[in-house]
Write a protein that holds these residues in place. Structure first.
Motif, PDB file in Angstrom:
ATOM      1  N   VAL A  77     -30.828 -16.302  34.695  1.00 15.31           N
ATOM      2  CA  VAL A  77     -30.045 -17.245  34.711  1.00 15.31           C
ATOM      3  C   VAL A  77     -30.220 -18.014  33.401  1.00 15.31           C
ATOM      4  CG1 VAL A  77     -31.096 -18.645  36.324  1.00 15.31           C
ATOM      5  CG2 VAL A  77     -28.830 -19.156  36.058  1.00 15.31           C
ATOM      6  N   GLY A  78     -31.595 -18.397  33.340  1.00 13.40           N
ATOM      7  CA  GLY A  78     -32.122 -19.115  32.037  1.00 13.40           C
ATOM      8  C   GLY A  78     -31.660 -18.486  30.626  1.00 13.40           C
ATOM      9  N   ASP A  79     -31.268 -17.103  30.618  1.00 15.02           N
ATOM     10  CA  ASP A  79     -30.851 -16.579  29.517  1.00 15.02           C
ATOM     11  C   ASP A  79     -29.422 -16.918  29.487  1.00 15.02           C
ATOM     12  OD1 ASP A  79     -33.564 -15.148  28.965  1.00 15.02           O
ATOM     13  OD2 ASP A  79     -32.894 -13.407  29.914  1.00 15.02           O
ATOM     14  N   PHE A  80     -28.623 -16.803  30.597  1.00 13.53           N
ATOM     15  CA  PHE A  80     -27.330 -17.035  30.655  1.00 13.53           C
ATOM     16  C   PHE A  80     -27.032 -18.567  30.200  1.00 13.53           C
ATOM     17  CE2 PHE A  80     -23.422 -18.675  33.000  1.00 13.53           C
ATOM     18  CZ  PHE A  80     -22.685 -17.937  32.415  1.00 13.53           C
ATOM     19  N   GLU A  81     -27.975 -19.413  30.938  1.00 13.77           N
ATOM     20  CA  GLU A  81     -27.581 -20.955  30.409  1.00 13.77           C
ATOM     21  C   GLU A  81     -27.697 -21.202  29.031  1.00 13.77           C
ATOM     22  OE1 GLU A  81     -29.555 -25.188  31.062  1.00 13.77           O
ATOM     23  OE2 GLU A  81     -30.733 -23.397  31.120  1.00 13.77           O
ATOM     24  N   LYS A  82     -28.756 -20.587  28.181  1.00  7.00           N
ATOM     25  CA  LYS A  82     -29.026 -20.476  26.689  1.00  7.00           C
ATOM     26  C   LYS A  82     -27.407 -19.964  26.106  1.00  7.00           C
ATOM     27  CE  LYS A  82     -32.151 -19.142  23.069  1.00  7.00           C
ATOM     28  NZ  LYS A  82     -31.135 -18.077  22.330  1.00  7.00           N
ATOM     29  N   ASP A  83     -27.230 -18.663  26.487  1.00  6.35           N
ATOM     30  CA  ASP A  83     -26.296 -18.200  25.841  1.00  6.35           C
ATOM     31  C   ASP A  83     -25.022 -18.737  25.777  1.00  6.35           C
ATOM     32  OD1 ASP A  83     -28.080 -16.095  24.901  1.00  6.35           O
ATOM     33  OD2 ASP A  83     -27.417 -14.641  26.428  1.00  6.35           O
ATOM     34  N   ALA A  84     -24.581 -19.274  27.246  1.00  5.86           N
ATOM     35  CA  ALA A  84     -23.362 -20.044  27.296  1.00  5.86           C
ATOM     36  C   ALA A  84     -23.205 -21.054  26.703  1.00  5.86           C
ATOM     37  CB  ALA A  84     -23.265 -20.027  28.937  1.00  5.86           C
ATOM     38  N   LEU A  85     -24.424 -21.953  26.484  1.00  2.00           N
ATOM     39  CA  LEU A  85     -24.254 -23.306  25.847  1.00  2.00           C
ATOM     40  C   LEU A  85     -24.079 -23.056  24.276  1.00  2.00           C
ATOM     41  CD1 LEU A  85     -27.003 -25.262  27.851  1.00  2.00           C
ATOM     42  CD2 LEU A  85     -24.671 -25.683  27.715  1.00  2.00           C
ATOM     43  N   GLU A  86     -24.886 -21.869  23.740  1.00  4.40           N
ATOM     44  CA  GLU A  86     -24.524 -21.462  22.311  1.00  4.40           C
ATOM     45  C   GLU A  86     -23.038 -21.106  22.015  1.00  4.40           C
ATOM     46  OE1 GLU A  86     -27.485 -18.757  21.506  1.00  4.40           O
ATOM     47  OE2 GLU A  86     -28.874 -19.953  21.315  1.00  4.40           O
ATOM     48  N   LYS A  87     -22.350 -20.315  23.029  1.00  4.34           N
ATOM     49  CA  LYS A  87     -21.212 -19.852  22.744  1.00  4.34           C
ATOM     50  C   LYS A  87     -20.118 -21.226  22.843  1.00  4.34           C
ATOM     51  CE  LYS A  87     -19.542 -16.595  22.368  1.00  4.34           C
ATOM     52  NZ  LYS A  87     -19.255 -15.802  21.143  1.00  4.34           N
ATOM     53  N   LEU A  88     -20.398 -21.962  23.795  1.00  6.01           N
ATOM     54  CA  LEU A  88     -19.633 -23.369  24.128  1.00  6.01           C
ATOM     55  C   LEU A  88     -19.600 -24.231  22.631  1.00  6.01           C
ATOM     56  CD1 LEU A  88     -20.178 -24.273  27.721  1.00  6.01           C
ATOM     57  CD2 LEU A  88     -18.140 -23.354  26.689  1.00  6.01           C
ATOM     58  N   ASP A  89     -20.821 -24.244  22.112  1.00  5.45           N
ATOM     59  CA  ASP A  89     -21.008 -24.970  21.095  1.00  5.45           C
ATOM     60  C   ASP A  89     -20.056 -24.473  19.755  1.00  5.45           C
ATOM     61  OD1 ASP A  89     -22.280 -27.208  19.453  1.00  5.45           O
ATOM     62  OD2 ASP A  89     -23.212 -25.598  18.052  1.00  5.45           O
TER      63      ASP A  89
END
Length: 301
Positions: free
Chosen positions: A74-86
């Motif tokens: 879930v930590g990997d997802f948080e990082k990836d999702a925030l980067e994608k949103l940016d």
């Protein structure tokens, strides 16, 4: 703070996918999936992943982008999702996050607690213990190391139990002692839309979806994954019941009935999780999409 993340949540089979696509078309934006079961490319039918037709109607991210053999937290997802949103917010003021995995939704909207780096050897030992002795062995260990978390965690969720044990054994402290982080600020507005229905309607939709999955080839999909059944990604509703049938312990009819029962229980846990969030505006599953669009426009900056 001119950008807005529209979050669509609710129990399984309630219609989140179709609503998110309708909203993506209206706001001309893209969709991020927060359904942790739909991350895996080998698992399509049993996770009710969006169909090729649905995927063609709007750009989706985090759908079948990983293998069941990949370690993806879930930590990997948080990082990836925030980067994608940016990236997405550089071109559009809206984006949509959709899914029924409450922890993964919270990771993006609220942030995660900070945990110590897990020793890979500990993770490997726990995986072997699970393969050799089953979930009960891990449950007993968690009860001894962290009774507080043991009392509140879903003890049938192997991933959650194993994750807590990894942290306990790595740090020498209870997993629950790390669950103290305040909500993190995000550089975008968040509008949460919950979709629900009467319990009977939810359960009827779940039962119907299970029957449709079987007709679409669930049995064949699970047969192809049988040799990998010990992997954590496959210890989930719709797969573990068919594995038990394939192992000769249940007949097929009973396995399908167990899928329906366990999915209903899962939906109940989803609603319990989401009902704690006062930021969610709830709509009936039959609500006209325009009313939801009007609500989003009203809440948007």
């Amino acid at each position: 703070m001119n950008n807005t993340l529209i979050v669509i949540i609710g129990p399984t089979a309630i219609g989140k996918t179709s609503l998110s696509i309708a909203l993506a078309k209206h706001f001309d934006c893209e969709i991020l999936s927060a359904d942790s079961r739909q991350f895996y490319k080998e698992m399509s039918i049993g996770t009710a992943a969006p169909s090729p037709d649905e995927l063609s109607q709007a750009t989706h991210h985090f759908i079948q982008h990983k293998s069941i053999r990949d370690a993806y937290t879930v930590g990997d997802f948080e990082k990836d999702a925030l980067e994608k949103l940016d990236t997405l917010f550089s071109n559009n003021k809206y984006a949509i996050l959709v899914g029924g995995s409450g922890l993964y939704v919270d990771a993006v909207t609220k942030g995660l607690d900070t945990f110590p780096e897990v020793d890979p050897e500990i993770r490997e030992k726990l995986q072997k213990e699970y393969e050799n002795s089953g979930i009960e062995s891990l449950q007993h260990k968690l009860k001894a190391l962290d009774p507080k978390y043991y009392d509140k965690v879903d003890l049938q969720n192997t991933h959650r139990v194993m994750r807590a044990l990894e942290v306990c054994l790595t740090s020498g402290k209870p997993y629950s002692s790390f669950l103290t982080a305040p909500k993190k600020d995000r550089p975008f507005n968040i509008i949460k839309i919950g979709i629900t229905a009467d319990r009977k309607v939810i359960y009827d939709r779940i039962n119907l979806r299970a029957d449709i999955m079987v007709k679409e080839g669930l049995l064949e999909e699970v047969k192809n994954l049988h040799k990998h059944k010990s992997l954590n990604a496959l210890n989930t509703v719709g797969y573990k019941e068919i594995f038990t049938y394939l192992d000769g312990n249940w007949d097929l009819g009973f396995a399908i009935s167990e899928i329906k029962k366990n999915t209903r229980r899962f939906a109940k846990r989803q609603l319990t999780w989401f009902k704690k969030d006062s930021e969610i505006e709830w709509f009936d599953y039959k609500q006209d999409v325009q009313a939801i669009i009007d609500h989003i426009n009203k809440k948007s900056p």
